[in-house]
Design an enzyme around this catalytic site. Structure first.
Site, PDB file in Angstrom:
ATOM      1  CG  LEU A 217      -1.910  -1.150   1.346  1.00 54.76           C
ATOM      2  CD1 LEU A 217      -2.682  -1.049   2.652  1.00 54.76           C
ATOM      3  CD2 LEU A 217      -2.848  -1.200   0.160  1.00 54.76           C
ATOM      4  CG  ASP A 248      12.150  -6.550  -5.544  1.00 57.62           C
ATOM      5  OD1 ASP A 248      11.064  -6.975  -5.997  1.00 57.62           O
ATOM      6  OD2 ASP A 248      12.890  -5.773  -6.166  1.00 57.62           O
TER       7      ASP A 248
END
Length: 328
Positions: A217, A248
C-alpha cells in the site's frame, strides 16, 4: 534453500541528483550498476540476512557480460542461462530534494524456446532440493503464457510452496495455477483484476486459488489477505528514501519465513513490512538497513473490518501518484 527465478533480469543503473527537473540538464556523481530484476533483489536480501539461496536467471549480450561480472562479485549463489538477446537495463534516478525516485525500465527481449527450455530444466532439476520457490518480476514481451503456470506446476508436484511477485495477466495465471503467496501492489492488482477496491481484488485472487496475498500500500504499509482474515501493518509515519526494491525485500522476508516453516500471516506481514521499510533507507535495490529490527517493533498492526477499512493516506487509491511511482 530458497530458489528465485527472474524471468526478465536487468542491469540496474542508479544515479542520485540534487533535484530532478523535467526537461533540464543534470550533473551526478558516477552511477552504480548492479545485476537486478526482482528475483535477484529477493536473493540478495535473503542471502545478506543469512538464508541459503540460489538465484536463477538469464544473461546475454554486452550488457549481460557486465551483469554477470557484477553478480559474480556479489557472492550471491546463482546460475545464469546464456541467451542470445541483450539483457535489458533499468534506470533509477533518485531526486535527493524530493526524496523520490524516477524509474525507466527497458521492456526486455524474449528468449528463444530452446533458451526457455534450458531455464525450465534448471528449475526441474533443483526444485526437489529447495524449501521455497520465488518467481519474481515481469515476463518479457512475447514470453510463453504457460511459463509461470509451468514453473508453479513443477513446485507443486514437489510439494514446494511458491511465492510470486508479478503483474498483468501473469498475476492472474499465477493465481489460477495455485501460487501459495502473491505480492502485488494496489496498482498492479487493480490493473490485473479490473477491481478498483484493493481488498476485493485481493479476495478475487484468493478465490482463484491463492492462499495469501501480501498487498503493498505504498506509504500506508501492507495488508495480508487470506480467505478468512485481514491484517494491516504500517509505520506511524512514512519513511523518506528510495522505494526501489522495497517490495522485493518484503518478498524476501516472506520467503525466509516460509523456508523456516512459518505460515502465520501476521508474523509474515510484520517481517515483510519491516524489511520493505528498511529497503527504503538504503540507496540500492537488493539491500535493507539493519534498522529493520527496530522498524519491526514500531509497526502498528490491526485486524480491520474489510467493509470499512480505509487507510489514512490518499496513496491508498490505486490510481494515485504514489502507486504509479511505487516499483514494488
Amino acid at each position: 534453500m530458497i530458489l528465485t527465478v527472474t524471468p526478465n533480469p536487468a542491469l540496474d543503473l542508479t544515479w542520485h541528483v540534487e533535484r530532478l527537473v523535467e526537461g533540464g540538464t543534470h550533473r551526478a556523481d558516477a552511477g552504480v550498476a548492479r545485476a537486478g530484476g526482482k528475483g535477484l533483489n529477493v536473493a540478495r536480501v535473503a542471502h545478506a540476512e543469512g538464508a541459503e539461496v540460489l538465484a536463477l536467471t538469464t544473461a546475454g549480450g554486452k550488457v549481460g557480460e557486465e551483469f554477470a561480472t557484477e553478480l559474480r562479485a556479489s557472492a550471491v549463489p546463482h546460475v545464469l542461462v546464456p541467451v542470445a538477446a541483450e539483457t535489458r537495463r533499468s534506470i533509477a534516478i533518485v531526486d535527493e530534494a524530493r526524496g523520490d525516485t524516477t524509474i525507466i525500465n527497458e521492456r526486455g527481449a524474449n528468449p528463444s524456446d530452446t533458451e526457455w527450455a534450458t531455464l525450465f530444466a534448471e528449475v526441474v532439476e533443483r526444485v526437489p532440493t529447495v524449501s521455497v520457490l520465488v518467481v519474481s518480476g515481469s515476463v518479457p514481451p512475447g514470453a510463453p503464457e504457460s511459463l509461470v503456470p509451468m514453473l508453479l506446476a513443477v513446485a507443486k508436484d514437489a510439494g514446494v510452496p511458491v511465492i510470486v511477485d508479478t503483474s498483468g495477466p501473469a498475476l492472474l495465471r499465477a493465481a489460477d495455477a495455485g501460487a501459495t503467496v502473491l505480492k502485488p501492489n494496489a496498482a498492479e492488482l487493480s490493473e490485473a483484476t479490473g477491481i478498483a477496491d484493493p481488498i476485493q481484488g485481493a479476495r478475487s485472487l484468493i478465490a482463484r486459488g491463492t492462499e495469501l496475498v501480501l498487498l503493498s500500500l505504498g506509504a500506508d504499509g501492507m495488508l495480508a489477505v487470506t480467505a478468512s482474515d485481514l491484517v494491516h501493518a504500517r509505520l506511524d509515519q512514512p519513511l523518506a528514501g528510495n522505494p526501489t526494491g522495497a517490495g522485493d525485500a518484503g518478498v524476501a522476508a516472506c520467503a525466509v519465513l516460509y523456508a523456516d516453516g512459518v505460515r502465520d500471516p501476521e508474523q509474515i506481514l510484520r517481517r515483510a513490512t519491516a524489511w520493505s521499510a528498511a529497503a527504503v533507507l538504503t540507496p540500492l535495490a537488493g539491500d535493507i538497513s539493519p534498522r529493520w529490527t527496530d522498524l519491526e517493533q514500531q509497526l502498528l498492526l490491526s485486524h480491520p473490518d474489510s467493509e470499512s477499512f480505509r487507510p489514512d493516506s490518499e496513496s491508498f487509491r490505486p490510481d494515485s501518484e504514489s502507486f504509479r511511482k511505487d516499483p514494488s
